[in-house]
Scaffold this motif. Sequence first.
Motif, PDB file in Angstrom:
ATOM      1  N   PRO A 101       5.100   3.982 -13.526  1.00 47.76           N
ATOM      2  CA  PRO A 101       3.743   3.762 -13.000  1.00 47.76           C
ATOM      3  C   PRO A 101       2.985   2.677 -13.773  1.00 47.76           C
ATOM      4  O   PRO A 101       2.196   1.933 -13.191  1.00 47.76           O
ATOM      5  CB  PRO A 101       3.052   5.118 -13.141  1.00 47.76           C
ATOM      6  N   GLY A 102       3.243   2.579 -15.074  1.00 50.81           N
ATOM      7  CA  GLY A 102       2.608   1.518 -15.848  1.00 50.81           C
ATOM      8  C   GLY A 102       3.022   0.144 -15.366  1.00 50.81           C
ATOM      9  O   GLY A 102       2.186  -0.774 -15.252  1.00 50.81           O
ATOM     10  N   LEU A 103       4.295  -0.005 -15.059  1.00 49.57           N
ATOM     11  CA  LEU A 103       4.777  -1.289 -14.539  1.00 49.57           C
ATOM     12  C   LEU A 103       4.234  -1.574 -13.138  1.00 49.57           C
ATOM     13  O   LEU A 103       4.035  -2.734 -12.773  1.00 49.57           O
ATOM     14  CB  LEU A 103       6.304  -1.322 -14.544  1.00 49.57           C
ATOM     15  N   VAL A 104       3.990  -0.532 -12.364  1.00 50.25           N
ATOM     16  CA  VAL A 104       3.365  -0.722 -11.041  1.00 50.25           C
ATOM     17  C   VAL A 104       1.945  -1.264 -11.217  1.00 50.25           C
ATOM     18  O   VAL A 104       1.512  -2.152 -10.471  1.00 50.25           O
ATOM     19  CB  VAL A 104       3.372   0.586 -10.223  1.00 50.25           C
ATOM     20  N   ILE A 105       1.235  -0.761 -12.218  1.00 52.52           N
ATOM     21  CA  ILE A 105      -0.109  -1.283 -12.486  1.00 52.52           C
ATOM     22  C   ILE A 105      -0.024  -2.749 -12.900  1.00 52.52           C
ATOM     23  O   ILE A 105      -0.808  -3.587 -12.429  1.00 52.52           O
ATOM     24  CB  ILE A 105      -0.806  -0.427 -13.569  1.00 52.52           C
ATOM     25  N   ALA A 151       0.820  -1.219   0.000  1.00 49.52           N
ATOM     26  CA  ALA A 151       0.000   0.000   0.000  1.00 49.52           C
ATOM     27  C   ALA A 151       0.851   1.265   0.000  1.00 49.52           C
ATOM     28  O   ALA A 151       0.774   2.080  -0.920  1.00 49.52           O
ATOM     29  CB  ALA A 151      -0.943  -0.003   1.202  1.00 49.52           C
ATOM     30  N   VAL A 152       1.658   1.434   1.014  1.00 45.64           N
ATOM     31  CA  VAL A 152       2.376   2.697   1.204  1.00 45.64           C
ATOM     32  C   VAL A 152       3.471   2.877   0.156  1.00 45.64           C
ATOM     33  O   VAL A 152       3.460   3.839  -0.625  1.00 45.64           O
ATOM     34  CB  VAL A 152       2.958   2.782   2.627  1.00 45.64           C
ATOM     35  N   ASN A 153       4.412   1.955   0.111  1.00 39.94           N
ATOM     36  CA  ASN A 153       5.554   2.121  -0.785  1.00 39.94           C
ATOM     37  C   ASN A 153       5.153   1.988  -2.248  1.00 39.94           C
ATOM     38  O   ASN A 153       5.691   2.678  -3.110  1.00 39.94           O
ATOM     39  CB  ASN A 153       6.662   1.131  -0.426  1.00 39.94           C
ATOM     40  N   ALA A 154       4.189   1.119  -2.539  1.00 42.87           N
ATOM     41  CA  ALA A 154       3.716   0.992  -3.923  1.00 42.87           C
ATOM     42  C   ALA A 154       3.102   2.306  -4.405  1.00 42.87           C
ATOM     43  O   ALA A 154       3.273   2.688  -5.571  1.00 42.87           O
ATOM     44  CB  ALA A 154       2.715  -0.152  -4.029  1.00 42.87           C
TER      45      ALA A 154
END
Length: 127
Positions: A79-83, A45-48
Amino acid sequence: MSRRELLGRAFVVGAWVVVVDVVIQVLLAGFGIFADPSWFFVHAAVNAAIIFFLPLVLLLVGRFAGVPGRTLRLMAAVPGLVIVQSLLLIPYHVAVQGPPRAISGLHAANALVLFWVALLVLERTRA
């Protein structure tokens, strides 16, 4: 120092922060696995959220600093890779059984890609 130079330096510092934050993200996952499961909240949650939103802010900073388009596109990939990271965990979270659950294993491989892209951005700031 001009505003553009100041924003350029802020972009470089931000690129370093993104790389360090990706490393911290991997450490938090390890803490969640091997030490205390409560670390997974910080990991997920936080770091992501930091890894997702910081590059978006840096896109604006970089745009006003005159950062080359390719470097900005690489930063936009973060951010795309985080998704993609979140999407890869869907089979795990919905308790899919059998071979399709292995898709969630790509979560770790995508983390390596995310780290590589962050390093590419950093490398381009040094050129």
